[in-house]
Enzyme design. Structure first.
Site, PDB file in Angstrom:
ATOM      1  N   THR A 100      -0.847  -0.795  -4.485  1.00  0.00           N
ATOM      2  CA  THR A 100      -1.943   0.154  -4.665  1.00  0.00           C
ATOM      3  C   THR A 100      -1.764   1.380  -3.780  1.00  0.00           C
ATOM      4  OG1 THR A 100      -4.348   0.433  -4.549  1.00  0.00           O
ATOM      5  CG2 THR A 100      -3.345  -1.037  -2.926  1.00  0.00           C
ATOM      6  N   GLU A 102       0.837  -1.204   0.000  1.00  0.00           N
ATOM      7  CA  GLU A 102       0.000   0.000   0.000  1.00  0.00           C
ATOM      8  C   GLU A 102       0.872   1.254   0.000  1.00  0.00           C
ATOM      9  OE1 GLU A 102      -3.649  -1.655   2.820  1.00  0.00           O
ATOM     10  OE2 GLU A 102      -1.867  -0.771   3.735  1.00  0.00           O
ATOM     11  N   CYS A 103       0.565   2.178  -0.863  1.00  0.00           N
ATOM     12  CA  CYS A 103       1.123   3.534  -0.887  1.00  0.00           C
ATOM     13  C   CYS A 103       2.658   3.534  -0.829  1.00  0.00           C
ATOM     14  CB  CYS A 103       0.499   4.378   0.218  1.00  0.00           C
ATOM     15  SG  CYS A 103       0.504   6.145  -0.173  1.00  0.00           S
ATOM     16  N   ALA A 104       3.263   3.781   0.331  1.00  0.00           N
ATOM     17  CA  ALA A 104       4.723   3.759   0.410  1.00  0.00           C
ATOM     18  C   ALA A 104       5.270   2.394   0.022  1.00  0.00           C
ATOM     19  CB  ALA A 104       5.188   4.132   1.815  1.00  0.00           C
TER      20      ALA A 104
END
Length: 421
Positions: free
Chosen positions: A402, A319-321
């Site tokens: 994502t 996720e993200c990072a």
């Protein structure tokens, strides 16, 4: 049972300060909750209470599910909920402090800025009280006051206008202890003496006995498990959890412990190695794109190689990072090169708020990076169901990354698919 929600009319009104003080005061037996998708405030909460703070998000989860989550972790003498933005903000998504406290039947204490005003404060309170008749507002605390005389003026007016709102007290402006720090992540690392001083100064003129009296409420219990049921799988998951990758919903960790037979935690900043027998790696959000955060991980070569080795045949969910780290680079900062996508850090926010995924998920995104080329993206993230948006997810074989943060327990089938179980 005892619980209180700390709310206000907007962000930056002192909710975190009052919550911090109350958690410190009740730290022997208190559970903290954060309304909404925030990851920073729960870190404050845990640093003070020494217990994990739990997110209550009625956009991602439905009302019964939020009730179940609240009751699952409500294991202390008192629960303190910190609101999000203003009391009614988020109603359009069903996720405001009003929505959550109404669903849980938890009383709310409003923190109101009394600087430069007195009668008007009561008018503002009337607007908040009458906007929704079924609100949970039971008390107020006045913030940024210069004297007890100023407080007495406001208190007299509110008590004249309302017979169902307790005026619990007031907080002085320009408190000395707050000058020793700023309201950023410094609070997470604040020493015990400073936290004690902050709490004492904030609560000095607040009637804590009355506050506890207000906090008594009748909990709404859920009789059945309001999620898809699942069976424990005989597999091992590695969760990357450290100073860089720290944006994790606490219930997601607990859910993964319930789902997987074996769970290990890996600190990438200490160059720890992912076990060879691990079946799935979960990399949550956080920071890898800033210079400070990148420097903590850029020489973690053993960790990186173990992740690359894992990616050759096994599952990764990021996720993200975590997504950024799976990519090739963020500007000049080299990442793991597992996914064929490059990112750049922008000056303006790319996404902020709740989003719908074209894969059928609801979640939250907040980031300043964006892909240089979206040609291989697979999921559209949009503000409305099936609305217009841009790619926010990438996939290659068993590797999935994502920008969307979501809650796992109410997305069991989705998680089982991407986790390969």
């Amino acid at each position: 049972m005892k619980a209180l929600c700390v709310s206000a009319i907007s962000s930056n009104e002192g909710k975190t300060l009052l919550t911090t003080a109350l958690l410190q005061n009740f730290k022997k037996s208190v559970r903290a909750y954060k309304i909404g998708p925030d990851y920073i405030d729960p870190q404050f909460h845990k640093a003070i209470s020494k217990r994990d703070s739990v997110n209550l998000d009625s956009f991602i989860m439905n009302e019964n599910q939020v009730n179940w989550i609240f009751n699952k972790y409500n294991d202390q003498d008192i629960s303190i909920l910190e609101g999000v933005m203003g009391f009614y903000d988020g109603m359009d998504k069903g996720s405001s402090a009003y929505d959550v406290t109404k669903a849980l039947n938890v009383p709310t204490v409003l923190l109101l800025d009394g600087s430069g005003s007195y009668i008007t404060i009561s008018a503002v309170l009337k607007g908040l009280k009458t906007y929704k008749d079924d609100n949970t507002i039971k008390a107020v605390v006045l913030n940024k006051l210069s004297s007890s005389m100023h407080f007495a003026l406001i208190k007299k007016q509110i008590e004249s206008d309302f017979d169902d709102v307790a005026v619990l007290g007031w907080i002085k402006k320009d408190l000395p202890a707050l000058k020793e720090t700023h309201l950023g992540l410094d609070l997470v690392d604040a020493n015990e003496e400073l936290l004690e001083n902050i709490s004492n100064e904030i609560l000095e003129n607040i009637d804590l006995e009355k506050l506890e009296e207000i906090s008594h409420f009748q909990s709404k219990q859920t009789s059945d498990y309001p999620f898809d049921t699942f069976s424990k799988v005989n597999k091992k998951i590695s969760i990357i959890k450290d100073k860089n990758f720290s944006f994790i919903y606490h219930d997601n960790i607990e859910f993964l412990k319930e789902l997987f037979e074996q769970v290990e935690f890996i600190d990438s900043t200490k160059d720890e190695v992912i076990s060879q027998d691990s079946d799935i790696v979960y990399i949550p959000g956080g920071y890898v794109e800033t210079t400070e955060s990148y420097n903590r991980i850029k020489n973690s070569n053993k960790f990186k190689q173990s992740l690359i080795s894992h990616a050759q045949s096994k599952h990764i969910y990021a996720e993200c990072a975590g997504l950024l780290y799976l990519g090739k680079s963020v500007d000049e900062k080299q990442m793991s090169n597992i996914l064929d996508v490059e990112f750049t850090l922008t000056q303006k926010r790319t996404r902020l708020g709740y989003y719908y995924s074209s894969a059928g998920l609801k979640g939250h995104a907040f980031h300043y990076t964006k892909p240089i080329d979206t040609k291989d993206g697979i999921d559209i993230l949009s503000k409305k169901p099936s609305g217009k948006g841009e790619y926010g997810s990438w996939k290659s074989n068993k590797i999935f990354g994502t920008y969307l943060h979501t809650m796992f327990r109410n997305n069991t089938n989705y998680i089982k698919d991407y986790f390969g179980i």
